[in-house]
Design a protein around this motif. Structure first.
Motif, PDB file in Angstrom:
ATOM      1  N   GLN A  78       9.337   6.649   3.721  1.00  0.00           N
ATOM      2  CA  GLN A  78       9.533   7.647   2.674  1.00  0.00           C
ATOM      3  C   GLN A  78       8.285   8.520   2.550  1.00  0.00           C
ATOM      4  OE1 GLN A  78      10.594   5.962  -1.098  1.00  0.00           O
ATOM      5  NE2 GLN A  78      10.888   7.943  -2.085  1.00  0.00           N
ATOM      6  N   LYS A  79       8.500   9.806   2.378  1.00  0.00           N
ATOM      7  CA  LYS A  79       7.375  10.728   2.255  1.00  0.00           C
ATOM      8  C   LYS A  79       6.561  10.414   1.018  1.00  0.00           C
ATOM      9  CE  LYS A  79       6.174  15.643   2.383  1.00  0.00           C
ATOM     10  NZ  LYS A  79       6.691  17.026   2.470  1.00  0.00           N
ATOM     11  N   SER A  80       5.257  10.355   1.179  1.00  0.00           N
ATOM     12  CA  SER A  80       4.341   9.975   0.117  1.00  0.00           C
ATOM     13  C   SER A  80       3.782  11.214  -0.579  1.00  0.00           C
ATOM     14  CB  SER A  80       3.216   9.120   0.711  1.00  0.00           C
ATOM     15  OG  SER A  80       2.376   8.622  -0.294  1.00  0.00           O
ATOM     16  N   THR A  81       2.546  11.130  -1.066  1.00  0.00           N
ATOM     17  CA  THR A  81       1.917  12.222  -1.809  1.00  0.00           C
ATOM     18  C   THR A  81       0.611  12.624  -1.131  1.00  0.00           C
ATOM     19  OG1 THR A  81       0.635  10.715  -3.208  1.00  0.00           O
ATOM     20  CG2 THR A  81       2.858  11.316  -3.965  1.00  0.00           C
ATOM     21  N   LYS A  84      -2.066   9.880  -1.532  1.00  0.00           N
ATOM     22  CA  LYS A  84      -1.980   8.761  -0.594  1.00  0.00           C
ATOM     23  C   LYS A  84      -2.452   9.176   0.795  1.00  0.00           C
ATOM     24  CE  LYS A  84      -0.188   5.447  -3.167  1.00  0.00           C
ATOM     25  NZ  LYS A  84      -0.880   4.159  -3.396  1.00  0.00           N
ATOM     26  N   THR A  88      -5.664   7.588   2.743  1.00  0.00           N
ATOM     27  CA  THR A  88      -5.561   7.013   4.083  1.00  0.00           C
ATOM     28  C   THR A  88      -6.582   7.643   5.013  1.00  0.00           C
ATOM     29  OG1 THR A  88      -3.174   6.656   3.783  1.00  0.00           O
ATOM     30  CG2 THR A  88      -4.023   6.567   6.029  1.00  0.00           C
ATOM     31  N   ASN A 120       2.453   7.895   6.051  1.00  0.00           N
ATOM     32  CA  ASN A 120       2.847   8.429   4.745  1.00  0.00           C
ATOM     33  C   ASN A 120       4.114   9.268   4.831  1.00  0.00           C
ATOM     34  OD1 ASN A 120       0.812   7.729   2.496  1.00  0.00           O
ATOM     35  ND2 ASN A 120      -0.497   8.210   4.245  1.00  0.00           N
TER      36      ASN A 120
END
Length: 218
Positions: A78-81, A84, A88, A120
């Motif tokens: 799932q696409k993160s923000t 995040k 990383t 991400n």
């Protein structure tokens, strides 16, 4: 692990920590191999905080449940923000610079962008000239008096591309990742490792920005 048939396994495992040790047994055992960030494995069994994963040679190994994402075999991350993604990328700070690399043992900036986006939820090309066409273009605004780049519209995780623009043609040389006001995750040409530098203290670099791209929402 391309030899593994996803449909035969109930779980897909994505390594999101810098690395994971794959052991010969679920309890105590010897080290079989090390899987680095971004590696995709397939698991046929989940125990108490461990997974049994298929290995390239047809055998199996065991990894702990920390530092991974568990998905269904055909499910995508799932696409993160942007937060995040930035966090990383920041985990590679002080990593040895290695042209074309993308692991804790040696990495390039485009490698950091690639693997940090991958875990991400965003798949990117590996090279600079294609990465600069990814995501959303962010307008670069310059101060009327100093001519220097302003940061008002930039957020942590934005990609900043450096190079030269002459007669409408852009030559891209490097990429950095915004890491707070006036700072960028970057590798100096004279440095052997990834670091965080201040653009407001490096006018030459600041003046060489040729594009900014945003991959994630805040």
């Amino acid at each position: 692990t391309d030899s593994a048939e996803p449909s035969l396994y109930p779980h897909k495992i994505v390594i999101i920590s810098q690395s994971k040790r794959i052991m010969s047994h679920s309890g105590s055992g010897s080290l079989v191999m090390e899987a680095l960030m971004g590696t995709i494995l397939f698991s046929d069994y989940q125990g108490s905080n461990v997974y049994r994963v298929a290995l390239p040679d047809g055998n199996f190994g065991w990894i702990s449940a920390s530092g991974i994402i568990r998905l269904d075999p055909k499910e995508e991350i799932q696409k993160s923000t942007s937060k995040k993604f930035y966090e990383t990328a920041l985990s590679f700070n002080n990593t040895t610079h290695f042209e074309g690399g993308m692991t804790k043992y040696g990495t390039s900036m485009e490698g950091i962008v690639y693997v940090s986006a991958l875990i991400n939820g965003v798949k990117l090309p590996r090279n600079l000239h294609e990465q600069i066409r990814s995501g959303e273009s962010i307008e670069t605004i310059y101060d009327d008096d100093s001519g220097l780049l302003l940061y008002d519209k930039l957020v942590n995780g934005d990609l900043v591309f450096f190079g030269e623009e002459e007669e409408g043609a852009v030559t891209i040389s490097d990429v950095g990742i915004i890491a707070g006001y006036g700072q960028v995750i970057y590798v100096r040409r004279s440095s052997s490792s990834i670091g965080i530098i201040r653009l407001d203290e490096n006018i030459t670099l600041r003046n060489s920005v040729v594009g900014v791209r945003r991959l994630f929402d805040n």
